[in-house]
Design an enzyme around this catalytic site. Structure first.
Site, mmCIF file in Angstrom:
data_model
loop_
_atom_site.group_PDB
_atom_site.id
_atom_site.type_symbol
_atom_site.label_atom_id
_atom_site.label_comp_id
_atom_site.label_asym_id
_atom_site.label_seq_id
_atom_site.Cartn_x
_atom_site.Cartn_y
_atom_site.Cartn_z
ATOM 1 N N GLU A 145 -16.133 -0.492 -52.152
ATOM 2 C CA GLU A 145 -17.731 0.045 -52.336
ATOM 3 C C GLU A 145 -17.904 1.232 -51.562
ATOM 4 O O GLU A 145 -19.193 1.694 -51.794
ATOM 5 C CB GLU A 145 -18.485 -1.151 -52.097
ATOM 6 C CG GLU A 145 -18.151 -2.400 -52.790
ATOM 7 C CD GLU A 145 -19.064 -3.537 -52.108
ATOM 8 O OE1 GLU A 145 -20.144 -3.318 -51.619
ATOM 9 O OE2 GLU A 145 -19.127 -4.773 -52.878
ATOM 10 N N GLU A 147 -16.008 3.008 -54.134
ATOM 11 C CA GLU A 147 -15.741 2.549 -55.601
ATOM 12 C C GLU A 147 -15.878 1.087 -55.939
ATOM 13 O O GLU A 147 -15.766 0.332 -54.927
ATOM 14 C CB GLU A 147 -14.388 3.028 -55.953
ATOM 15 C CG GLU A 147 -13.340 2.601 -54.859
ATOM 16 C CD GLU A 147 -13.140 1.478 -54.505
ATOM 17 O OE1 GLU A 147 -13.018 0.565 -55.377
ATOM 18 O OE2 GLU A 147 -13.244 0.958 -53.213
#
Lengths: 366, 366
Positions: A333, A190
């Site tokens: 991420e 994310e």
């Protein structure tokens, strides 16, 4: 009972196939447990000497219901969304960084790109709710629900229908990927400035650890900002009084669109018997909500790495998961998941390729 | 001073090029430290958010004296040797397993083979002193010094000239490999029934932890055997009184031929500015001896993984090293090093390929 009923009603809000997806999830079968354990025990090594690799080898055998587990398709979805809560001054970076980092992902320059290239993982970026209009790009899935959540210090982060749409979008990105190419393992990453505040709130609600304990430094805030962040969460919990056992209620009140996207992908992946690798604190908070919604996903979950954020540990303990790697990372991420996907791949190869004592003609323990 | 003199005399025992190799080792240069740190700090991530990967990226930049470090040649040497000390009943497996496992390595069926294939690491097996006559094999380097060490409970494990030969053989396998193909990183693994006893003795002598504390379960011995193993070590140390600061003295009295081989390869690798990845307890004990012989190797050393054996921790602390991965493994062979070599590779790619804030047009911290 009451909760189950409410959950059932909630699930009815999902349109056709999406509603069924949640119901279709079945716990990982244990039929092969004994033979998988025996297969790994008879490899040419002292009992248990490959530690965590052995657990992963057995887990993958059960997930794939095959004593020769294999990772053909390896996928990483990076969900991005902005957060109204950033108005409260809870982050070290400005909100614009979410969109800038999405562009960095699309250009291939971020850490997650490097690690996915290194481990041959197919990466897709999903715009779930970034405050920016992106041009079309082959690696970008446009699934924007709204430009950012509402500030959950003042009101609910999203409406019920926005939440349903976001979860469905998350399911959709996985299921379309699943149609086009068999995915055997999926990492969920994310990007969203402000989303550690959302994740801390979620974990505090579900696990019962105090907002103060659940609050970490995120991208690197100072002491004043840390206090402010904890206070914002504490006040929001008093204000919203979310139901600690209802993933939908929590997600709607203090969640984020990228978190909802992960919830959707996790549920969809479990429904197709795909292994799921959670990443850091935010990804783990999303996994926790999916687990509340349907605990039968548990056997498909792998915790990619131990985050520096303490709240992640509480969330993992709640689900009974142990992180695979600990590199003192705190980037998100999907970076921890990308590293762990390769470890899972190695564990599958151990299960498939390593010789047994019999095959190698090696004497066993005296 | 006295020790330095004795070491100098010892080094003179090595023939021509081998003696020079030890003298040629230079500490890793620190010229690029500031620019390497600044390069990793300016990548698109919060400061330090990639944790251990960042340390490895900087270390590799310094070793290669290049801000774009790269692993072209990746090599693994697995040194095998038998141990006279097995006569004392210190191991869970019979001595024959050393030769059987070497054959397993040559057939490609062991864990180290699987992990080297997975991470595209070239593997060579070195017979340093196995009680067995092996046929020629493209993956086998025949460097046998003697069929097994002497039982160090009764006498010194090897003579001075055997030790010199064994270290030279270890240097030779690396240096010939280095001539034929550039090796940028080398993992050092081992196989030798009885060699945790040797390694525990070495670590106890150098670090000062008690033989009892330094003694672990190796391949999986029971309580009675564990007590016996600790007693054997304790008595041997009283009997031999090795000089705790003299790597040669310790190696000769309680070491093994495969351990001497690792010492040689580590020294040779450092002399060519090659990164060295230590593996579990035995490999780390060998690294410790090389470090005593020439502490300037330190900057080239990477600890591959945290072993379940407690003595390894003491050895790493003595050298100021931190293990990269912790998968609760205790197999040896080089398995932990093989996993870590790929993590180092990923760290090098991060250094080379990841965009800076400037390049990606991402705003920095407020």
């Amino acid at each position: 009972m009451e909760i189950q009923k409410r959950k059932g009603e909630m699930i009815k809000c999902f349109s056709g196939e999406y509603g069924k997806t949640i119901g279709r999830i079945k716990s990982v079968g244990q039929e092969l447990l004994e033979s998988a354990q025996s297969k790994i025990d008879n490899k040419t090594k002292p009992l248990g000497a490959l530690g965590k690799l052995e657990n992963l080898a057995v887990q993958m055998s059960l997930i794939q219901n095959d004593l020769n587990p294999k990772l053909n398709g390896k996928a990483m979805f990076v969900f991005a969304g902005d957060h109204g809560i950033t108005e409260e001054g809870v982050s070290a970076f400005p909100s614009e960084v979410t969109a800038q980092m999405v562009n960095n992902f699309l250009a291939g320059g971020a850490a997650i790109n490097v690690l996915c290239r290194h481990n041959e993982i197919d990466i897709q970026v999903v715009d779930m709710g970034v405050v920016y209009e992106f041009d079309d790009h082959p690696k970008l899935l446009q699934r924007k629900v709204r430009k950012g959540t509402r500030n959950f210090a003042m009101e609910e982060a999203m409406t019920r229908s926005e939440m349903v749409e976001a979860i469905q979008n998350g399911m959709n990105v996985f299921l379309s990927g699943y149609d086009s190419a068999q995915i055997d393992i999926v990492g969920v990453g994310e990007m969203g400035i402000g989303n550690t505040t959302s994740a801390s709130a979620i974990i505090s609600i579900v696990t019962g650890i105090s907002p103060k304990k659940a609050t970490g430094r995120g991208t690197g805030i100072d002491d004043t900002c840390l206090e402010q962040k904890a206070r914002v969460i504490e006040n929001a919990l008093k204000f919203h009084k979310p139901d600690s056992s209802d993933g939908f209620d929590i997600l709607r009140k203090v969640g984020g669109f990228e978190i909802a996207g992960i919830v959707g992908t996790v549920l969809a992946a479990a429904s197709t018997r795909c292994a799921i690798v959670l990443d850091g604190m935010i990804s783990t908070a999303a996994g926790l909500l999916a687990y509340l919604i349907n605990p039968e996903i548990k056997g498909y979950l792998i915790s990619g790495h131990k985050s520096v954020e303490i709240a992640q540990k509480a969330a993992l303990e709640y689900m009974g998961l142990e992180p695979v790697v600990d590199f003192e990372m705190r980037l998100g991420e999907g970076t921890g998941a990308a590293l762990t996907i390769d470890i899972v791949d190695a564990a599958c190869r151990i299960m498939r390729e390593m010789a047994s004592f019999d095959e190698a003609g090696v004497a066993e323990k005296k």
